[in-house]
Enzyme design. Structure first.
Site, PDB file in Angstrom:
ATOM      1  N   ASP A  52     -11.709  34.085  39.145  1.00 45.51           N
ATOM      2  CA  ASP A  52     -12.423  32.914  38.653  1.00 45.51           C
ATOM      3  C   ASP A  52     -13.678  33.408  37.923  1.00 45.51           C
ATOM      4  O   ASP A  52     -14.031  34.596  37.979  1.00 45.51           O
ATOM      5  CB  ASP A  52     -12.763  31.937  39.790  1.00 45.51           C
ATOM      6  CG  ASP A  52     -13.068  30.533  39.252  1.00 45.51           C
ATOM      7  OD1 ASP A  52     -13.264  30.387  38.024  1.00 45.51           O
ATOM      8  OD2 ASP A  52     -13.112  29.572  40.046  1.00 45.51           O
TER       9      ASP A  52
HETATM   10  C1  NOJ Z   1     -14.795  27.953  37.356  1.00 49.45           C
HETATM   11  C2  NOJ Z   1     -13.818  27.033  38.039  1.00 49.45           C
HETATM   12  O1  NOJ Z   1     -13.835  27.270  39.426  1.00 49.45           O
HETATM   13  C3  NOJ Z   1     -12.386  27.200  37.535  1.00 49.45           C
HETATM   14  O2  NOJ Z   1     -11.603  26.202  38.116  1.00 49.45           O
HETATM   15  C4  NOJ Z   1     -12.355  27.147  36.042  1.00 49.45           C
HETATM   16  O3  NOJ Z   1     -11.024  27.242  35.585  1.00 49.45           O
HETATM   17  C5  NOJ Z   1     -13.219  28.299  35.518  1.00 49.45           C
HETATM   18  N1  NOJ Z   1     -14.588  28.085  35.950  1.00 49.45           N
HETATM   19  C6  NOJ Z   1     -13.177  28.419  34.006  1.00 49.45           C
HETATM   20  O4  NOJ Z   1     -13.914  27.413  33.434  1.00 49.45           O
END
Ligand code: NOJ
Length: 743
Positions: free
Chosen positions: A270
């Site tokens: 993530d």
């Molecule tokens: C953080 C989030 O937890 C995730 O769900 C998302 O896809 C990513 N950022 C990218 O924006």
């Protein structure tokens, strides 16, 4: 490209080119001129000056198809091996045609329709140049304090697993033998592996600590269903799981994900999660963070410089074997190949349909999703609306188009949205609606930063609250009936929006109490991304319709429901508590040794609250209809062996004057077993449409294996003994029960 050719290409890659493939940054870096890049985002991320931006293997969140085409062209021009750039995006419940939020959709229990919605999302995404979507999010949730429950399929293992399969299949289509993804389809990126939906105290990014049994029985199955449906990409979670960050967790990523579930796709971290291993206290510096993440099998580093800056020296000093990087790069190349990017790096962008959005089919599917996922929570005869009625539509959501929910701000546009007033006007073309804002949707606009002006344009200025109340009450007095729109604004749920208070803000309650004093019937229309505490609020309404964040076509779907053109049939995929102190609250809990209400216990020494009921306000599976149904079955007791199937007939009688759909839910209850089972577990469901005053008969086939459970080692176990099979229309409304003995 044939496997051999891909391998030959791989063999030509230099170490720098390989490292490029495992790095992902936001597409912004390619949208500015080089000068801005060097001083802007690149520097923020902290790439070493010799890191080559032109080698980066994937970007996320560039959403304009012309820009994507331009970026790909320039990129390919510079890339020494002409390996196309992979484009990913946060498309969570719609690209431009925004569907109701996942928590709503899951409550439709209509897994075919959910798949249809996902198919439309894939089509729009493909036609706008996207390759991989960062969804579905499959984190099971039982704590509405967590803001991200909106993008989850809710509290139940069965529903979340069905939802997982529908979305992945809708996005990716049926894969052929080569497992390639055909046109009009994109790769699914399931997230957040694993158990991100159980943060302590519902606080965002907080730690998760749970037994292995709970992980396997409750939290893993939705991800596993998606993997079974061949999801191509998995994203790690931000949280610790039992003391080890998910992003560097070998047990999760190597053992459970790759070994047990045979996942050979791409695992991406993530956003910044690799560098955050340092903040967690799991890695002493960024180099160790890079090492631990790659060792745990994370193929792509999203938005940090850990892989970009550290892998070369780790490999050259033999602290990391080259094979680990090689396996990551191979997986990324395979994904690019499965998407057909080597043959056509402009997939979706060269056909006539390039850039197509908001097609009639996508919009129609979105309307159906609103109709089937909104939940009628209460109805003291004020719905459906009759024509002609003089309606006061009070509250900002009467006209606001900010009804898409948090994640739709990435690719959606409120300008496409049909507001409630616009929807109602289509039903009552000759009737004037008494519209009144009632309260400010936002207290101020500061949180929007650079978007502030745009939001003011869309939402109007902040008005004096007392004047708004006065005007609303005036309008209410002139009406036959009040439609009061209320709830959360879209910034109040989603990522980074945990809440300790789930009741309605005082200004909304105050307005509602004032409206109540007019003596006019009040229909509530609730916009929210999470279950709220409505214990007092619900008593103030005659009827109450929950519409969640309904998306682009919300105004149409909701007015169809309000006017009876559509009949409510959505159910709650997540329990609504009576008070925050009951959280976590969910129907599939275990019995204590001292359950409440047992005759030989003094009430004091039973498992209960002294100041609140144990039961929720609205349980999982709950939802009313304008029709009423009676259910009968022919089934006698069943005796069978493990693995057998059995069947029974159900007759569903619509005793009302209106056509309607019932959502039959099948729960099981196990008698004493080696591992104590929840008091009740959903194992199946069926939506049945029945015409007014008619009966429909259906045959239900049950695989006795569905009565089993998963143990700590991940094995499926079906114990001999007695079970009950419950035929219900909500987790707390059982119509019939069949006794089953597994011999
Ligand atoms: C953080 C989030 O937890 C995730 O769900 C998302 O896809 C990513 N950022 C990218 O924006």
């Amino acid at each position: 490209m044939k496997k051999e050719k891909l391998e030959a290409l791989f063999q030509t890659l230099t170490l720098e080119e390989k490292i490029g493939q495992v790095v992902q940054v936001s597409g912004n870096v390619y949208m500015e001129d080089k000068q801005t890049i060097d001083t802007g985002p690149l520097q923020d991320i902290g790439f070493h000056s010799d890191f080559q931006l032109d080698l980066i293997g994937s970007v996320y969140n560039v959403n304009d198809w012309r820009q994507i085409k331009k970026i790909q062209t320039e990129y390919l021009h510079k890339h020494p091996k002409k390996i196309p750039l992979l484009i990913m995006a946060d498309v969570i419940y719609g690209f431009r045609t925004i569907n109701p939020i996942p928590l709503a959709q899951a409550g439709s229990f209509d897994f075919e329709l959910i798949q249809k919605g996902a198919t439309e999302t894939a089509k729009e995404s493909y036609r706008n140049g996207l390759h991989v979507l960062f969804s579905p999010m499959l984190d099971l949730v039982r704590d509405p304090r967590w803001g991200r429950v909106m993008e989850s399929p809710g509290e139940d293992v069965y529903v979340a697993s069905q939802y997982a399969n529908s979305i992945v299949t809708g996005y990716q289509g049926e894969l052929n033998e080569e497992k390639t993804i055909e046109e009009d389809h994109v790769a699914a990126g399931i997230k957040h592996f694993a158990a991100y939906g159980a943060p302590e105290a519902g606080r965002e990014y907080n730690s998760v600590d749970m037994s292995l049994l709970k992980l396997r029985q409750t939290y893993l199955p939705p991800y596993e269903a998606a993997l079974k449906a061949n999801a191509k990409l998995v994203m790690t979670a931000f949280n610790l799981l039992n003391g080890i960050p998910a992003t560097a967790n070998k047990f999760l990523n190597r053992k459970i994900l790759r070994e047990e579930n045979n996942f050979d796709g791409v695992l991406i971290s993530d956003f910044a999660a690799i560098e955050e291993l340092v903040d967690h206290g799991y890695a002493k510096d960024k180099q160790t963070a890079a090492q631990k993440a790659l060792e745990a099998g994370v193929d792509i580093d999203m938005m940090t410089s850990c892989y970009a800056n550290e892998l070369q020296s780790l490999i050259e000093s033999d602290q990391l074997p080259m094979e680990l990087l090689d396996e990551a790069v191979r997986r990324i190349l395979v994904l690019k190949n499965e998407l057909g990017l080597f043959e056509n790096p402009y997939r979706g962008l060269e056909a006539e349909t390039a850039g197509e959005i908001l097609t009639a089919t996508a919009k129609q599917t979105a309307i159906e999703l609103v109709e089937k996922s909104s939940v009628l929570l209460k109805n003291d005869q004020q719905l459906p609306l009759e024509k002609p009625e003089k309606l006061a539509v009070i509250g900002p959501y009467g006209t606001s188009k900010l009804t898409l929910g948090f994640w739709a701000s990435v690719t959606g546009s409120p300008l496409d949205t049909i507001s409630l007033a616009e929807g109602l006007q289509q039903h009552f073309p000759n009737q004037q609606l008494l519209l009144s804002k009632g309260y400010n949707l936002f207290d101020d606009y500061e949180a929007f930063g650079p978007l502030k002006e745009a939001v003011i344009q869309l939402n109007g200025p902040i008005d004096a609250e007392n004047e708004l109340v006065q005007e609303a009450v005036e309008k209410a007095k002139q009406a036959d009936k009040i439609l009061f729109t209320f709830g959360e604004n879209f910034m109040e749920s989603g990522e980074g929006a945990s809440k300790a208070h789930l009741d309605l803000p005082e200004k909304q309650l105050h307005l509602l109490r004032e409206l109540k004093k007019t003596g006019k019937p009040i229909v509530g229309i609730l916009y929210t991304g999470r279950p709220l505490v409505l214990t007092e609020v619900a008593t103030l309404f005659d009827s109450l319709l929950l519409v969640w964040y309904p998306g682009t076509m919300g105004g149409i779907g909701i007015s169809n429901l309000l006017t009876g053109k559509a009949n409510p049939s959505g159910r709650l995929a997540m329990t609504f508590p009576r008070a925050e102190g009951q959280i976590p609250i969910y129907y599939a809990h275990h019995s204590t040794g001292r359950p409440m209400g047992t005759s030989n216990q003094q009430p004091r020494f039973t498992s209960r609250y002294t100041d609140e009921a144990n039961e929720p306000l609205y349980p999982f599976g709950y939802g009313l209809s304008y029709s009423s149904f009676q259910i009968t079955t022919d089934s006698a007791a069943v005796h069978c062996r493990a693995g057998d199937t059995f069947s029974f007939k159900l007759a569903i009688q619509n005793t009302s004057q209106v056509d309607g759909e019932e959502v039959i839910q099948f729960y099981i209850q196990a008698a004493a077993s080696e591992i104590v089972r929840p008091v009740q577990e959903l194992v199946g469901s069926k939506r049945i449409f029945v015409r007014a005053k008619s009966v429909e008969e259906v045959e239900i086939e049950v695989d006795s294996n569905s009565l089993g459970y998963v143990n700590e080692s991940g094995e499926h176990v079906l114990e001999k003994g007695s079970y009950r099979y419950l035929i219900a229309t909500s987790s707390d409304n059982v119509h019939k029960s069949i006794s089953i003995v597994i011999e």
